[in-house]
Scaffold this motif. Sequence first.
Motif, mmCIF file in Angstrom:
data_model
loop_
_atom_site.group_PDB
_atom_site.id
_atom_site.type_symbol
_atom_site.label_atom_id
_atom_site.label_comp_id
_atom_site.label_asym_id
_atom_site.label_seq_id
_atom_site.Cartn_x
_atom_site.Cartn_y
_atom_site.Cartn_z
ATOM 1 N N GLU A 1 -26.433 -5.579 -11.101
ATOM 2 C CA GLU A 1 -26.426 -6.425 -12.293
ATOM 3 C C GLU A 1 -25.180 -6.225 -13.147
ATOM 4 O O GLU A 1 -24.858 -7.059 -13.991
ATOM 5 C CB GLU A 1 -27.678 -6.180 -13.144
ATOM 6 N N ARG A 2 -24.462 -5.138 -12.926
ATOM 7 C CA ARG A 2 -23.237 -4.919 -13.701
ATOM 8 C C ARG A 2 -22.193 -6.010 -13.407
ATOM 9 O O ARG A 2 -21.288 -6.242 -14.191
ATOM 10 C CB ARG A 2 -22.675 -3.517 -13.437
ATOM 11 N N PHE A 3 -22.347 -6.708 -12.259
ATOM 12 C CA PHE A 3 -21.425 -7.781 -11.885
ATOM 13 C C PHE A 3 -21.972 -9.169 -12.219
ATOM 14 O O PHE A 3 -21.458 -10.172 -11.740
ATOM 15 C CB PHE A 3 -21.117 -7.713 -10.386
ATOM 16 N N SER A 4 -23.016 -9.242 -13.028
ATOM 17 C CA SER A 4 -23.656 -10.526 -13.321
ATOM 18 C C SER A 4 -22.726 -11.512 -14.029
ATOM 19 O O SER A 4 -22.882 -12.724 -13.910
ATOM 20 C CB SER A 4 -24.917 -10.301 -14.173
ATOM 21 N N GLU A 5 -21.738 -10.992 -14.753
ATOM 22 C CA GLU A 5 -20.771 -11.856 -15.424
ATOM 23 C C GLU A 5 -19.375 -11.744 -14.803
ATOM 24 O O GLU A 5 -18.373 -12.049 -15.453
ATOM 25 C CB GLU A 5 -20.706 -11.512 -16.918
ATOM 26 N N GLY A 6 -19.352 -11.311 -13.565
ATOM 27 C CA GLY A 6 -18.076 -11.208 -12.863
ATOM 28 C C GLY A 6 -17.427 -9.844 -13.004
ATOM 29 O O GLY A 6 -17.884 -8.989 -13.783
ATOM 30 N N ILE A 7 -16.337 -9.638 -12.269
ATOM 31 C CA ILE A 7 -15.646 -8.359 -12.265
ATOM 32 C C ILE A 7 -15.033 -8.055 -13.623
ATOM 33 O O ILE A 7 -15.021 -6.906 -14.079
ATOM 34 C CB ILE A 7 -14.555 -8.361 -11.172
ATOM 35 N N SER A 8 -14.549 -9.077 -14.312
ATOM 36 C CA SER A 8 -13.856 -8.861 -15.589
ATOM 37 C C SER A 8 -14.755 -8.237 -16.647
ATOM 38 O O SER A 8 -14.278 -7.553 -17.553
ATOM 39 C CB SER A 8 -13.282 -10.176 -16.108
#
Length: 528
Positions: free
Chosen positions: A450-457
Amino acid sequence: MESLAVQTVNAIWWIVVVGIVGVGYHVYGRAVAEQWRMRRSLKVQGVKGPPPSIFNGNASEMQRIQSEAKHYSGDNIISHDYSSSLFPYFEHWRKQYGRIYTYSTGLKQHLYINHPEMVKELSQTNTLNLGRITHVTRRLKPILGSGITTSNGPHWAHQRRIIAHEFTHDKVKGMIGLMVESAMSMLSKWEEMVKRGGEMGCEIRVDEDLKDVSADVISRACFGSSFSKGKAIFSMLRDLLIAITRRSVFFRFNGFTEMLFESKKHGDVNIDELEKNLESSIWETVKEREMECVEAQKKDLLQLILEGAMHSCCDGSLWDKSAYKRFVVDNCKSIYFAGHESTAVSVSWCLMLLSLNPSWQIRIRDEILSSCKNGIPDAETIPNLKTVAMVIQETMRLYPPAPILAREAATDIKLGNLVVPKGVCIWTLIPALHRDPEIWGADANEFKPERFSEGISKACKYPQTYIPFGLGPRLCVGKNFAMMEVKVLVSLIVSKFSFTLSPKYQHSPCHRLLVEPQHGVVIRVSRL
């Protein structure tokens, strides 16, 4: 007279021996002096490091730290922080000298960089004077030749222009159907095994089957042949990999005598002979494909390599046939190896992590069923599989395919405020960056897609430190292809099966260019 002749011969022999020793001492002495000059240059700029010995630098200390790490390793505890067991000297020195330090291995001076801003600077440095480390590429030549993976300078730039064109996102999307088709035989095999196992399901070592599938995909997508046709090539590549990596490729003693007398035989494997057989098999495949391409309408990657080689090996009216063959074989080596080993290993680790986290299997399955017809992804639906992408990104954070980023300065290079002297080898340990609590938070060692839910940035404090495919101008040319294939395989497997980790599984990541499961990945598979 006879005694005088013997004395003369002995005298000449000793003169030759003394001369050779003298030349060797002079050459070795100059090389050692050059390493100390590099070290002083870095020290003046504030870069510290462990004090080296005169003859082998810090190699003995590295071996000691490594042996102690192995001695005190735990039992079969599943910890994703394998850096402390595979590369313990990096962590040991980081605690002493910080995120940037220097060390030596005989005739090589090294600079370790694990600072986010310095990694960013390294990523943005667009120069041909920062390339692969020469003593490492020389060691890997039997597997990778002098192709796009290992070459430097204009030769590398020319090869990249030819090959990168075939791995654009749009072209890779056109290969999804082929990826699905290649996976079907493996899925059918697993379904039959599960059926025979009844309600209890069955245990499957997935990594070997995944290697077969990924080998079939790269063979058919890039070379127009099936895995069965190139099976001997993949087998020889594997044998070479095991033989070469029995000793550390990256951190061995780089001394004068070793360069002269290093054995080409490891156990029962003769590397030179195996390399010769590998290249012969590749060239036979190439010549067969050349005949097939005469009537073909659509160009595949091999055809483009052949055309590029033809252009690069023709100087006006002169044609260099040996250079042409070398160009083609070396790049086929790189694509065969990188195209199937790294993908299979990534999917294997992904299935291991999903076995430990069944709730994410459910989330992926729900997403696939709502997005893909019959649970089979295609070019239109793949972009909608956000959960699949998050799981894969988290897998590659914890288990990046290649754990080490390595560069060598071909001339003095400026990185931030630091001037790196010519000849210094630069190292970045990717798993250490990917699991740094200061970058990723207190849960950096946990599996949390879930840490990548808004993308890598938005996934971490410094997005430039997420580098599973390398960074900068030398970013892995096959990134799009690999990511697409991993998405397809994970989607197909999770949509058809439920699985947990087998009690037989032994968690033991090992380093053979890639970080792979030493004893394979064994999962218990059941029907949905």
